[in-house]
Design a protein around this motif. Structure first.
Motif, PDB file in Angstrom:
ATOM      1  N   GLU A   1      -4.882   1.142  -5.954  1.00  0.00           N
ATOM      2  CA  GLU A   1      -6.087   1.063  -4.996  1.00  0.00           C
ATOM      3  C   GLU A   1      -7.313   1.456  -5.600  1.00  0.00           C
ATOM      4  OE1 GLU A   1      -5.409   3.687  -1.783  1.00  0.00           O
ATOM      5  OE2 GLU A   1      -7.131   2.908  -0.627  1.00  0.00           O
TER       6      GLU A   1
ATOM      7  N   HIS B   1      -7.859  -0.634   4.586  1.00  0.00           N
ATOM      8  CA  HIS B   1      -8.564  -0.214   5.589  1.00  0.00           C
ATOM      9  C   HIS B   1     -10.025  -0.402   5.819  1.00  0.00           C
ATOM     10  CE1 HIS B   1      -9.491   2.657   2.435  1.00  0.00           C
ATOM     11  NE2 HIS B   1      -8.165   3.166   2.459  1.00  0.00           N
TER      12      HIS B   1
ATOM     13  N   HIS C   1      -3.906   5.475  -6.222  1.00  0.00           N
ATOM     14  CA  HIS C   1      -5.097   5.830  -6.314  1.00  0.00           C
ATOM     15  C   HIS C   1      -5.816   5.506  -7.847  1.00  0.00           C
ATOM     16  CE1 HIS C   1      -6.637   6.760  -2.313  1.00  0.00           C
ATOM     17  NE2 HIS C   1      -5.549   7.497  -2.118  1.00  0.00           N
TER      18      HIS C   1
ATOM     19  N   HIS D   1       0.742  -1.123   0.017  1.00  0.00           N
ATOM     20  CA  HIS D   1      -0.056  -0.150   0.026  1.00  0.00           C
ATOM     21  C   HIS D   1       1.052   1.323   0.040  1.00  0.00           C
ATOM     22  CE1 HIS D   1      -4.323   1.604   1.657  1.00  0.00           C
ATOM     23  NE2 HIS D   1      -3.504   2.499   0.450  1.00  0.00           N
TER      24      HIS D   1
ATOM     25  N   ASP E   1      -0.094   2.248   3.716  1.00  0.00           N
ATOM     26  CA  ASP E   1      -0.742   3.364   2.991  1.00  0.00           C
ATOM     27  C   ASP E   1       0.425   4.731   3.041  1.00  0.00           C
ATOM     28  OD1 ASP E   1      -2.769   4.776   1.765  1.00  0.00           O
ATOM     29  OD2 ASP E   1      -4.094   4.475   3.630  1.00  0.00           O
TER      30      ASP E   1
ATOM     31  N   HIS F   1     -13.820   3.954  -0.737  1.00  0.00           N
ATOM     32  CA  HIS F   1     -14.030   5.144  -0.345  1.00  0.00           C
ATOM     33  C   HIS F   1     -15.284   6.010  -0.476  1.00  0.00           C
ATOM     34  CE1 HIS F   1      -9.503   4.702  -1.351  1.00  0.00           C
ATOM     35  NE2 HIS F   1      -9.366   5.157  -0.255  1.00  0.00           N
TER      36      HIS F   1
HETATM   37 ZN   LIG Z   1      -7.564   4.335   0.927  1.00  0.00          ZN
END
Ligand SMILES: [Zn+2]
Ligand SMILES: [Zn+2]
Length: 255
Positions: free
Chosen positions: A85, A154, A40, A7, A219, A113
């Protein structure tokens, strides 16, 4: 147990810092054996919407090329994977599947998200109502069923009263399903380090009950995040004290 991390962000998402190569150097310094980049993902929207927290679509090829060249350059020191992600946006999943077939992407992780699509600005990480709490879990389950995702980042991102019966029920639904389908859950070090509402003890108590697979994810939004060994150790010790099954590698996409 190897110290691996799947991540990792890059500056392309507009809220991370540092050159791609600096992440690799920091990972080597930190003793990380396998480093996966998972910035992302872009989405190919129907509308003219421009997201401000993810790379634009026209940067995807450059992202992949950059990581592949670092993979080659540092191959004697560290193993590097190309990931993303990704949310589960049902209407855009056909596009995602095609993109994953066409491009050299090793794996994706679920970052759940937003409700439906970020074009609606309906973020799960701020206090949500009952409907959105349930929708969050439904989307996670759909993502698991797609077979595309290596793990859930998460998983406790959704923001709802952790002491409520409904939170307990819905997170139990998520953990039970993840267990049944062998889907690992991430213990998110960014949230841990910055004292966000996740990772939270109420959630991990439930994961403990279901004996879920757990994986630590930095992350990282800056190279130095990978060097926070005290944070990693605290998370490692906490997870080791639970009945979860701590893992250090992921399953990649079958191509
Ligand atoms: Zn995230
Ligand atoms: Zn992330």
């Amino acid at each position: 147990m190897n110290k691996n991390n799947y991540h990792t962000h890059t500056t392309r998402c507009y809220h991370a810092s540092g050159k791609d190569e600096e992440y690799v150097k920091a990972a080597i310094k930190a003793g990380i054996k396998e480093l996966g980049f998972s910035d992302h993902t872009p989405w190919h929207y129907d509308s003219s919407f421009k997201a401000t927290m993810r790379m634009p679509e026209n940067q995807l090829d450059g992202y992949i090329e950059s990581i592949l060249s670092l993979k080659e350059k540092y191959k004697d020191q560290i193993s590097i994977l190309v990931g993303l992600e990704c949310e589960y946006f049902e209407k855009y999943i056909p596009w995602l599947k095609q993109m994953l077939e066409d491009k050299k992407i090793d794996y994706i992780i679920l970052g759940n998200h937003y409700y439906k699509t970020d074009e609606l600005h309906d973020y799960f990480g701020t206090p949500v109502d009952e409907f959105h709490l349930k929708a969050y879990v439904d989307q996670c389950i759909q993502a698991i069923d797609s077979g595309l995702y290596s793990y859930i980042a998460h998983p406790d991102l959704v923001y709802y009263d952790q002491d409520s019966k409904l939170y307990q029920e819905e997170m139990s639904r998520l953990c039970a399903y993840a267990k049944e389908k062998d889907m690992p859950l991430e213990y998110n070090l960014l949230g841990f380090m910055t004292h966000r509402h996740y990772p939270n003890k109420a959630f991990w108590k439930i994961a403990n009950h279901y004996k879920n697979k757990a994986i630590i994810g930095f992350d990282a939004h800056s190279p130095d995040a990978l060097l926070k060994d005290d944070i990693y150790q605290q998370a490692f010790n906490y997870l080791s004290s639970l009945d979860v099954e701590l893992i250090d590698t992921i399953q990649t996409l079958k191509k």
